[in-house]
Design an enzyme around this catalytic site. Sequence first.
Site, short mmCIF file in Angstrom:
data_model
loop_
_atom_site.label_atom_id
_atom_site.label_comp_id
_atom_site.label_asym_id
_atom_site.label_seq_id
_atom_site.Cartn_x
_atom_site.Cartn_y
_atom_site.Cartn_z
CG ASP A 35 -2.07 -1.52 -6.44
OD1 ASP A 35 -2.51 -1.72 -5.05
OD2 ASP A 35 -1.70 -2.58 -7.23
CD GLU B 12 -0.11 -0.31 -1.79
OE1 GLU B 12 -0.39 -1.04 -0.85
OE2 GLU B 12 0.01 -0.56 -2.93
C1 NOJ Z 1 -1.56 -3.55 -3.16
C2 NOJ Z 1 -3.12 -3.73 -2.94
O1 NOJ Z 1 -3.50 -2.95 -1.75
C3 NOJ Z 1 -2.92 -5.20 -2.65
O2 NOJ Z 1 -4.49 -5.76 -2.21
C4 NOJ Z 1 -2.74 -5.79 -3.90
O3 NOJ Z 1 -2.62 -7.36 -3.57
C5 NOJ Z 1 -1.44 -5.43 -4.32
N1 NOJ Z 1 -0.96 -4.12 -4.27
C6 NOJ Z 1 -0.80 -5.78 -5.81
O4 NOJ Z 1 -1.72 -4.89 -6.52
#
Ligand code: NOJ
Length: 530
Positions: free
Chosen positions: A213, A273
Site C-alpha cells: 500500500d 501501489e
Molecule cells: C491505498 C488503498 O488502496 C486505499 O484504499 C487506502 O485508503 C489508502 N491506500 C490508504 O491506506
Amino acid sequence: MQPCPRQDRPWWSDAVCYQVYIRSFADSNADGVGDLAGIISRLGYLELLGVDALWITPCYRSPMADHGYDVADPRDIDPLFGDLAVFDALVAAAHQHGLRLIIDLVPNHTSDQHEWFQAALTAAPGSPERARYVFRHGQGDKGDLPPNNWPSQFGGPAWTRITEPDGQPGQWYLHLFAPQQPDLNWDNPEVRADLEKTLRFWLDRGVDGFRIDVAHGIAKPPGLPSYAPNEFGPFDDRSRRRDIRFDCDRVHDVHRMIRSVVNKYNDRVLVGEIWVTDDERFSRYLRPDELHLGFNFRLTKAGFDADEIRAAIEHSMDAVKAVGAMPTWTLSNHDVERPVSRFGGGELGTRRARALALVELALPGVIFIYNGEELGLPSVELPDDALRDPMWERSGHTHRGRDAHRVPVPWEGGAPNYGFTEAASAWLPMPADWAGLTVEAQLEDADSTLSLFRHALEIRGTHPGFTGERLEWYGAPKGCFAYRRPGTTLVCALNASSDPVPLPPGEVLITSGPLTTDGLLPADTAVWLA
Ligand code: NOJ
C-alpha cells in the site's frame, strides 16, 4: 530481451490476479460484511473463472476507519473477517485450488488504535514512543498552526493536533490519509524491524506475496517542506505535476529492505501501489533489488480513445523495459470508478468496458481484475446516508468517496442481497436491478461479460500466441489500433471510432461483441485473431 518459455519464468510473470475486496466479496456469517470464510466458499468460482492468483485487501486487526487500511495489529486477523485459523485455512484452500495468495501490506501508517500510537499519545514530546511516528510542534506563537501546509488525501489538513497528557494542546502528528491513520517514521530502525517481523510472520504462513500500500509514499522529504503556493490543486486532482509528499528518493531503501526479506523465501512476489506518472521515476521501484511489480494505473485513467489507450499501453511498457521488469495492467480497483461507468454507463459503457478488457487481456505481463469487473458491474450511485468512505466526511460532503465502486458482488438470486449475505442488508445497499448481473445468471449466458472473461482467460492460458514480453503496433484506421505479440500470429484490434472497420487478417478467436452482418468490426468493439 529474448522471450523465454513460460516454465523458465516466475509464476507471476504473466499471471492473472483477482482482487478480492474482502468486505464486498462473500459473507459467511450473516453480518452483512464479507469475510475470509466467504472467500474460501467461493474459491471454486475463481478457479472456474481461470485466474492464477488472488490479492486480498487488508484483513488485519483494525477499527475499520478506512476499512482495514488502518491497521491496529499487523500480525493478527480482525474478528470481522475471521481469525488466524481461518486465514491458514484460506492459504491451504487457495493452494489446493491452484491459486496463489497475495496479501496487502500497509507500511506507511498504522491505526490510531495501534499500541504504538496509543503509547505515543501518553508519552512526552521527543520520547522514543513519539519517534515512531511523525510528531512536530505547530507553527505560530502558540503552535496552533499545522507544521506545514500539506493536505490529507481524504480532504482537510494532513496534520492533527493532540492534547498532551497534562491536558494542554500539544504537538501535531502527520497523516497523509485519515486522522485515524498516523504516518510512521521510516527513519526509525524500530519501524523497519517491526515490518521485517510482519513480513516473516505471513511468509512463514505461506502467503505468495504482498501488495504494498502507498509504496510511493512511505518515506517523507527531509525537513517536511511546505508546498509552494499554488503547487497543488483540489485534493482529488492527481494530475498535479510533482507532489513533494510522495516518491521521495529515500523510499527505495525501504523497498530494498522488504525485498531482502522476501528473497529468503522461494517464489514470492512484491507488487507496489505506485501512483507515479513519470516513466523513469516509476521504473526505479522495479530495479532488481526492489519490487518485482508495480501497479501502473494509466489504463484506469485513459478515456475510450484509441490514441489515449495506446499511449497508456506504450508508457506502461516503456516504464518497465529499462529495468527488465514485467508490466502490470489494471482497469479498476476499490479506489477508482468502474470501467462501465467511466465509459458512460448502460449499454455503451458495458460495450466499451468489454472491448477494453479484451485489449488488456491480450497484453504481455500481469493482469489484475477487480472483483465484479468480470461481471461488468457499474459503480453505483448510493444515497448520502449509505456512504461509509472516510472521504465523504473528511471532504465536508463535497467528495462522495469510493463506496460507489465497492458495492458487494451479486452471486445468485434476487434483490436485496443476491446471495452475498444472509443478513437483512449488506454493508452497502445493492441495486434492485442486478438480478441479470449475478454470477449465476451470467454463467448460463454465453454472451455475458462473465462468459467473455472466462473465454478470454482460457485462450490467454492455452494459446501459443501468448508468449514473449513485447508487442508490435500495426497500421490501423483512424480511431482504431491493432497490436501483435511478436514472433506469433496473435493480433488484438480495437475499434474506438464511430464506424465499422474491416478486420485485420486472421482467424477470429474472440470478439467483445458481435461483428456486423457483413463481417466488419463495429464501433466500441475489440477482437483477437490468429
Ligand atoms: C491505498 C488503498 O488502496 C486505499 O484504499 C487506502 O485508503 C489508502 N491506500 C490508504 O491506506
